[in-house]
Design an enzyme around this catalytic site. Structure first.
Site, PDB file in Angstrom:
ATOM      1  N   PHE C  85     -29.846  20.836  33.566  1.00 17.77           N
ATOM      2  CA  PHE C  85     -29.221  19.626  33.055  1.00 17.77           C
ATOM      3  C   PHE C  85     -28.268  19.075  34.094  1.00 17.77           C
ATOM      4  O   PHE C  85     -27.871  19.772  35.036  1.00 17.77           O
ATOM      5  CB  PHE C  85     -28.474  19.938  31.747  1.00 17.77           C
ATOM      6  N   ASP C 181     -14.793   5.579  12.180  1.00 19.65           N
ATOM      7  CA  ASP C 181     -13.959   5.557  10.963  1.00 19.65           C
ATOM      8  C   ASP C 181     -12.796   6.548  11.066  1.00 19.65           C
ATOM      9  O   ASP C 181     -11.642   6.214  10.788  1.00 19.65           O
ATOM     10  CB  ASP C 181     -14.780   5.943   9.717  1.00 19.65           C
ATOM     11  N   GLN C 200     -18.585   6.808  27.844  1.00 14.49           N
ATOM     12  CA  GLN C 200     -19.722   7.170  28.687  1.00 14.49           C
ATOM     13  C   GLN C 200     -20.895   6.214  28.516  1.00 14.49           C
ATOM     14  O   GLN C 200     -21.322   5.937  27.399  1.00 14.49           O
ATOM     15  CB  GLN C 200     -20.194   8.587  28.356  1.00 14.49           C
ATOM     16  N   HIS C 202     -24.740   6.197  29.286  1.00 10.84           N
ATOM     17  CA  HIS C 202     -25.797   7.159  29.597  1.00 10.84           C
ATOM     18  C   HIS C 202     -26.788   6.502  30.561  1.00 10.84           C
ATOM     19  O   HIS C 202     -27.152   5.343  30.371  1.00 10.84           O
ATOM     20  CB  HIS C 202     -26.501   7.579  28.309  1.00 10.84           C
ATOM     21  N   LEU C 212     -32.028   6.107  23.270  1.00 20.68           N
ATOM     22  CA  LEU C 212     -31.804   7.127  24.287  1.00 20.68           C
ATOM     23  C   LEU C 212     -33.097   7.795  24.757  1.00 20.68           C
ATOM     24  O   LEU C 212     -33.966   8.129  23.959  1.00 20.68           O
ATOM     25  CB  LEU C 212     -30.875   8.201  23.692  1.00 20.68           C
ATOM     26  N   THR C 214     -33.701  11.241  26.645  1.00 22.91           N
ATOM     27  CA  THR C 214     -32.870  12.412  26.922  1.00 22.91           C
ATOM     28  C   THR C 214     -32.736  12.721  28.413  1.00 22.91           C
ATOM     29  O   THR C 214     -33.675  12.540  29.196  1.00 22.91           O
ATOM     30  CB  THR C 214     -33.411  13.665  26.209  1.00 22.91           C
ATOM     31  N   GLU C 215     -31.557  13.235  28.772  1.00 20.25           N
ATOM     32  CA  GLU C 215     -31.333  13.745  30.118  1.00 20.25           C
ATOM     33  C   GLU C 215     -32.285  14.904  30.412  1.00 20.25           C
ATOM     34  O   GLU C 215     -32.576  15.219  31.565  1.00 20.25           O
ATOM     35  CB  GLU C 215     -29.882  14.221  30.223  1.00 20.25           C
ATOM     36  N   ARG C 246     -23.331  12.091  34.728  1.00 23.52           N
ATOM     37  CA  ARG C 246     -23.819  10.840  34.145  1.00 23.52           C
ATOM     38  C   ARG C 246     -23.107   9.611  34.692  1.00 23.52           C
ATOM     39  O   ARG C 246     -23.741   8.571  34.908  1.00 23.52           O
ATOM     40  CB  ARG C 246     -23.670  10.893  32.618  1.00 23.52           C
ATOM     41  N   HIS C 311     -22.992   5.301  25.141  1.00 25.10           N
ATOM     42  CA  HIS C 311     -23.525   6.542  24.584  1.00 25.10           C
ATOM     43  C   HIS C 311     -22.497   7.436  23.896  1.00 25.10           C
ATOM     44  O   HIS C 311     -22.784   8.042  22.864  1.00 25.10           O
ATOM     45  CB  HIS C 311     -24.197   7.337  25.707  1.00 25.10           C
ATOM     46  N   GLU C 335     -16.986  14.554  18.242  1.00 27.58           N
ATOM     47  CA  GLU C 335     -16.815  13.409  19.139  1.00 27.58           C
ATOM     48  C   GLU C 335     -15.551  12.606  18.836  1.00 27.58           C
ATOM     49  O   GLU C 335     -14.947  12.026  19.723  1.00 27.58           O
ATOM     50  CB  GLU C 335     -18.049  12.492  19.076  1.00 27.58           C
ATOM     51  N   ARG C 346     -18.284  13.327  30.236  1.00 32.59           N
ATOM     52  CA  ARG C 346     -18.837  14.515  29.593  1.00 32.59           C
ATOM     53  C   ARG C 346     -20.140  14.909  30.272  1.00 32.59           C
ATOM     54  O   ARG C 346     -20.972  14.054  30.566  1.00 32.59           O
ATOM     55  CB  ARG C 346     -19.102  14.243  28.116  1.00 32.59           C
ATOM     56  N   SER C 351     -21.750  18.298  24.434  1.00 36.09           N
ATOM     57  CA  SER C 351     -21.186  17.679  23.225  1.00 36.09           C
ATOM     58  C   SER C 351     -21.431  18.531  21.992  1.00 36.09           C
ATOM     59  O   SER C 351     -20.539  18.729  21.172  1.00 36.09           O
ATOM     60  CB  SER C 351     -21.738  16.273  23.026  1.00 36.09           C
TER      61      SER C 351
END
Lengths: 300, 364, 532
Positions: C85, C181, C200, C202, C212, C214-215, C246, C311, C335, C346, C351
């Site tokens: 990753f 919220d 961030q 992405h 998205l 994915t990475e 990222r 992201h 988060e 990040r 996460s």
């Protein structure tokens, strides 16, 4: 058109009128049927439920026999269930050459081998009528338009789902073909809730209530929509809808008494055959009202 | 941009009025989703139109509806596809999911049906004994295999489409049974046989599925719930010989035995063998089997009377010419560990030269 | 004990964490290495004590999840297997195909179904946190979405775990429910927020929809190309290439696009076809679906056009290593919290880890410290005030723009002026828009006057939450006059450790948030130049 012909088990067992009527109409449609009399049962999903490799091998055997028929354009079946069960096996066999080789190794002693070939096909009579013969050509052969007959199509799950496996990408209207054929033969296609639903046959021995409630409900819906009869390309659906109909009526607590035709019988009527020739006397639910209407057509 | 028309079934429980249909024009590029259309209606015309939605990418499982009668997630149904299927000049029909009570507009009561059924299958891992110090060591294929049912997002679209549920509301149903396989197929679970026995014996369990493919057709995540149900059956009969009182075991064994013997189906033998755990003789003498056979007697008599079934046919069934060979093949396969090619794992390699069977198939 | 969620819990956005979860669990790996990568990834803004805790506890957490039933990918020996990753010096990402977050969320929900002693309030929308006279948390006011009734829950401790605020931006990878919220409610209750400017973008999101990719795709070997066919990461991160952190990759892409080397649709290309097909089917199935359904692209056969997209928010409610916020009894985790383990940026697959480690720590601490305290009796006046507030929205006659129009304006200005590249003028302009929208939202009307599933009125409350979030993000971004991590100020393009190696804290204070600063905790790693 020469075809490797797989009639399936039930058409030669409890619904002989299907096999018989298919043999009658084939020559009129220019079909030369080479019956695969050495081929085995498709497994109807039950053998796959027991052992997938076994089902795949048994059907690879059937495909291999069909591929050996000289000059055949392809293979034809007359049973939605055969179509679905065989397509499922074919999907796996075609997806993976290693697996295909493994399955073929079981058949080598018999000198048989299923070869994946993008051109080769296995089609239900319904698909064949529309895609290979063509609706125009079919309509030219009609000598007795079935005018005034209100016919409810009953497709059978195995030729309508799953669409991905059953070639709907290339033939997106396969779930409408039965309606097309009914209309081209001059009859009126009846729209009702049950046309693409399940007849309940696969659980008849395991859950009679579920099974016959399904059959009963669809028959009732067709009747309420004004159908004179149903037509189906699947003899297993026929067993539940016709042979079991008196019991199904009890599960939905009403009278039904609606005849169920096999697809070749309906085609045969329009091609001019007499109901008796087509085995329409061999149904549990009497087809006399349909016969009477057809007779009136002939008179007119 | 193109113009589409959405015909939506509205229902407001506070109004005292029955549900009604309303047509809304929407203006979207053809590649956008039906959900985008619904959100546009909310944004521009009537924000009281209720639908659950969140991720817009088919991972949260909120926006299950029926589009032109077919159950689907609104977010991964392209609006132009829906319009095409509706037919020229016809609106795209959107209504709440089936088999579950409607609460408001496109929102159904998932708790009352879907989640209740999920609870039915004891939806948590029941490992045998204490966990190991490190991770459980399990075959890589087994983890990928159960990941197919783990991919379920609990959207309820299969529940909505299920044709067994439609006639038998007590049926455990496709989503819950797929969830059950997630544990049955998980080598870490210690209650495999108990789970299978429970679901095989339940009259509304694995043998209440009519094999109609509706769940496979509509599942947005390729979970193929019906295939998971077939796996549950395969494991129940093949691995544990569970002789259930629903005749699931008998039906499967009876069918296989007939093909082994004759090569094609001898229908007259199916019922007795089903009720007799696969054996014809047992099917004649087992008390419960006799009762069940008696129930089906009227059907048999009707068959005889109509002339489609002859007494000869009931007794005599021709063997295939090469039946010995068919039988041998069946025996060979039967004598080895079951082999399953899982297309979920290997993908469709049909465009490729070499196959992936060695890695992708598994012995179960 | 109860869980209140505005959606059914399995609909939550943790589902979207596709790629995996990091842990130094392999013998050749070490938690120090994981921690260093995280510190470096954070551009040295992360608090190292918290990062150490997270990385030390990570292996145990993975095993705990595995024992609960998460179907983690195995290697040939049947043991946990990893993938590579971004920003990581070892392959330490554990995963379930590309549905890791979904698998973990659903397995945790299995455990919730098992443990019936935890009461679940599913589809209940919390409108405000309530404190007692002494300033300690006393409970929350919550609306049952199904019937519209409003309840006052009393609690000895409240943990806010409401996720991020990506809906401030349009487009975003975030779900429609990610409206910040909890961040806004904690802020209104007096808890300081921290690092709110750190947002961030992405590197691989679909243009337009913002969905998205994915990475994990780059982790499996996918390449990035500009329109001229250049593998442009060579210029920006010659060592790590596509697997730089990222912020670095997103800036590289945006630079290519801004300098005219992108595609006409404002994108660059992600080429996944270099990954073997079988591996794609096994490990990247979800993005095969996303490509097919949402972009009409078969990613196994052709490149897909992507761009940087909103992201994740590194900032949030300021907490200590046990999740405690500035309000006694109030905790935050996930988060919405800022501990801070992510600092300025990040790392992928950190996460879920942050959420799980500090979620557990918050829960344990809240339970231990709440035990023995009397159950508070929050003032009924709070309930009445919330009810009145909602009633006034519902009964208001329409006079101006629709809720959706306000939201769209906010999303557009945030994405335009508060994204990969920022400067004072644009940030100031955006802040003016947000201040204007904050006024306007007090007059906005709704179509739905009913009680059952009135999503319309909840949309107004969410918009108010989001505008508070947006204001704080912009104030923080204006305040930080340097470039660090995800914040790149074209008017201050350098990192400035002398003045800005510190957190920006924001506290509610009438019209504008009060700004203060807190130190970055450093244990063993001193700031150094960041190269990938």
């Amino acid at each position: 058109m020469k075809l490797a012909y797989w009639p399936g088990c039930v058409s030669r067992g409890f619904t002989p009128e299907l096999h018989g009527s298919m043999h009658l109409v084939a020559p009129k449609l220019g079909l030369e049927l080479v019956e695969l009399d050495r081929a085995n049962c498709c497994g109807a999903g039950v053998i796959a439920e027991h052992n997938q490799e076994m089902a795949d091998t048994l059907n690879a055997r059937t495909f291999a026999l069909a591929q050996k028929v000289d000059g055949a354009a392809g293979m034809m079946n007359i049973c939605s269930t055969c179509q679905g069960a065989q397509s499922e096996c074919q999907e796996r066999l075609d997806a993976d050459s290693g697996y295909r080789e493994h399955v073929n190794s079981h058949l080598s002693e018999e000198g048989l081998s299923y070869e994946r070939d993008g051109e080769w096909w296995n089609k239900n009579f319904l698909w064949l009528l529309v895609e290979e013969i063509g609706l125009d050509k079919l309509s030219e052969k009609v000598v007795r338009p079935l005018e005034g007959l209100r016919i409810a199509p009953f497709y059978g799950c195995y030729i309508v789902r799953p669409t991905k496996r059953l070639g709907y990408e290339g033939h997106p209207n396969r779930d409408k073909y039965l309606d097309f054929v009914i209309e081209i033969l001059g009859a009126e296609s009846v729209e009702y809730a049950g046309s693409h639903k399940c007849c309940g046959f696969p659980v008849i021995t395991m859950n009679r209530a579920t099974s016959l409630r399904q059959a009963g409900r669809h028959l009732a819906d067709a009747l309420d929509a004004g159908a004179d009869c149903l037509v189906t390309p699947c003899p297993l659906c026929h067993l539940n809808l016709d042979m079991q109909q008196p019991d199904a009526a009890k599960f939905v607590e009403r009278d039904l008494d609606v005849p169920v035709l096999h697809l070749p019988q309906m085609v045969g009527l329009a091609l001019g055959f007499e109901p008796k020739e087509l085995g329409m006397d061999k149904h549990v639910v009497k087809t006399s009202d349909v016969q009477r209407k057809v007779a009136e057509l002939a008179a007119a | 941009m193109s113009d589409f028309t959405l015909k939506i079934r509205r229902y407001d429980p506070e109004s005292g009025e029955p549900a009604f249909w309303h047509e809304y024009p929407v203006d979207l590029p053809p590649e956008r989703s039906v959900l985008d259309g619904i959100l546009q209606i909310k944004d521009r015309e009537d924000a009281s139109l209720a639908i659950r939605c969140s991720c817009r990418a088919a991972i949260c499982g909120s926006c299950g509806v029926r589009i032109n009668g077919k159950s689907a997630l609104a977010c991964n149904t392209r609006i132009s596809d829906a319009a095409r299927r509706a037919g020229p000049g016809k609106p795209i029909v959107v209504e709440p999911m089936g088999n579950m009570p409607v609460l408001k507009d496109l929102i159904v009561d998932m708790d009352a049906v879907h989640w209740k059924k999920i609870m039915r299958v004891v939806p948590w891992l029941l490992p045998a004994g204490e966990p190991p110090e490190r991770e459980y060591t399990v075959p890589a294929e087994a983890m990928i295999d159960v990941t197919q049912s783990m991919a379920c997002i609990q959207c309820g679209v299969c529940v909505s489409a299920c044709l067994s549920l439609e006639v038998d509301p007590q049926f455990v149903g496709p989503a819950a049974l797929a969830k059950a396989y997630r544990f049955v197929g998980d080598p870490r679970d210690g209650q495999t046989e108990e789970r299978l026995r429970d679901l095989a014996e339940d009259p509304h369990g694995i043998y209440d599925c009519t094999h109609c493919f509706a769940c496979i057709e509509v599942c947005p995540k390729d979970v193929a719930p019906m295939s998971q149900i077939m796996r549950l059956r395969r494991r129940a009969t093949g691995d544990f010989e569970i002789k259930d009182s629903n005749n699931g075991y008998g039906h499967e064994r009876g069918f296989v035995n007939i093909i082994e013997r004759w090569g094609t189906l001898h229908e007259a033998q199916v019922l007795p063998r089903s009720f007799g755990e696969g054996s014809f003789v047992k099917g004649q003498v087992k008390p419960s089997a006799v009762k069940q056979l008696a129930e089906t007697l009227p059907t048999a008599l009707r068959g005889l009377r109509s002339g489609k079934v002859t007494p000869k046919k009931v007794i005599v069934h021709p063997k295939l010419p090469d039946q010995a060979r068919v039988r041998k093949v069946m025996h060979t396969i039967e004598s080895k560990p079951r082999l399953e090619l899982n297309l979920y794992i290997v993908g469709d390699n049909s465009g490729e030269e070499q196959g992936a069977m060695a890695e992708g198939s598994q012995e179960l | 004990m109860g869980i209140i969620s505005k959606v059914h819990p399995v609909r939550s956005h943790s589902n979207a964490a596709q790629g995996g979860i990091n842990a130094a669990l392999q013998p050749e790996d070490s938690w120090e290495s994981h921690a260093y990568d995280t510190v470096k990834g954070s551009d040295f803004l992360g608090d190292q004590d918290a990062i150490e805790i997270m990385c030390r506890e990570a292996p145990e957490e993975i095993l705990h999840l595995e024992h609960l039933g998460v179907t983690f990918h195995r290697n040939e020996e049947g043991q946990l297997g990893t993938r590579a990753f971004g920003g990581a010096s070892a392959a330490r990402t554990y995963y379930v195909a590309d549905i890791t977050g979904q698998a973990i969320l659903h397995v945790l929900y299995e455990q919730l179904m098992k443990h019936e002693e935890v009461e679940r309030f599913e589809e209940w929308f919390t409108t405000a946190l309530v404190k007692d006279d002494a300033g300690r948390i006393a409970g929350a006011v919550t609306r049952n979405i199904r019937d519209g009734s409003l309840e006052l829950f009393s609690a000895r401790a409240v943990i806010v775990a409401t996720g991020g605020n990506g809906q401030l931006f349009s487009p975003t990878t975030n779900a429609l429910i990610c409206t910040g919220d909890g961040i806004a409610m904690a802020y209104r209750a007096g808890a300081p927020l921290m690092d709110m400017e750190m947002v961030q973008y992405h590197p691989t999101t679909l243009a337009g929809l913002g969905l998205l990719i994915t990475e994990g795709a780059r982790g499996e070997g996918a390449h990035l190309y500009n329109a001229q066919g250049e593998r442009f990461m060579e210029k920006y991160a010659p060592n790590k290439m596509e697997l730089a952190s990222r912020d670095v990759v997103s800036r590289a892409e945006q630079t290519e696009i801004d300098e005219g080397r992108g595609f006409p649709d404002g994108t660059v290309a992600l080429d996944i076809t270099v990954v073997p097909r079988k591996r794609i089917h096994e490990a990247l199935r979800e993005i095969v679906n996303v490509g097919r359904d949402f972009a009409g692209v078969d990613i196994t056969r052709e490149p897909i056009h992507i761009k940087p997209g909103n992201h994740y928010v590194m900032g949030g409610v300021k907490t200590d290593i046990n999740g405690q916020t500035g309000v006694p009894g109030l905790y935050a985790a996930g988060e919405c919290a800022c501990i801070s383990v992510h600092g300025g940026n990040r790392l992928g697959a950190n996460s879920l880890l942050d959420t799980l480690i500090f979620g557990r720590r918050s829960g344990q601490h809240a339970a231990a410290s709440g035990r023995g305290l009397p159950v508070p009796e929050p003032a009924k006046a709070e309930l009445a005030a919330e009810r009145e507030m909602i009633d006034s929205i519902v009964s208001r006659e329409r006079s101006g723009r629709r809720v959706s129009e306000l939201k769209a304006e906010m999303g557009a200005v945030m994405d335009k002026d508060c994204s990969v590249f920022r400067d004072e003028g644009r940030l100031q302009g955006a802040l003016e828009v947000i201040k204007r929208l904050q006024e306007e939202v007090t007059t906005v009307a709704v179509d739905d006057k009913g009680s059952v599933f009135n999503q319309d009125v909840l949309g107004v409350l969410e918009l108010q939450f989001m505008l508070d979030n947006a204001e704080c993000t912009l104030v923080g971004a204006l305040e930080r006059r340097e470039s660090r991590g995800a914040q790149f100020r074209t008017d201050f393009p350098e990192r400035n450790d002398g003045e800005w190696l510190k957190h920006i804290n924001l506290t509610a204070n009438g019209d504008v948030p009060a700004v203060s600063f807190s130190e970055v905790t450093m244990t063993q790693w001193q700031p150094e130049e960041r190269k990938y």
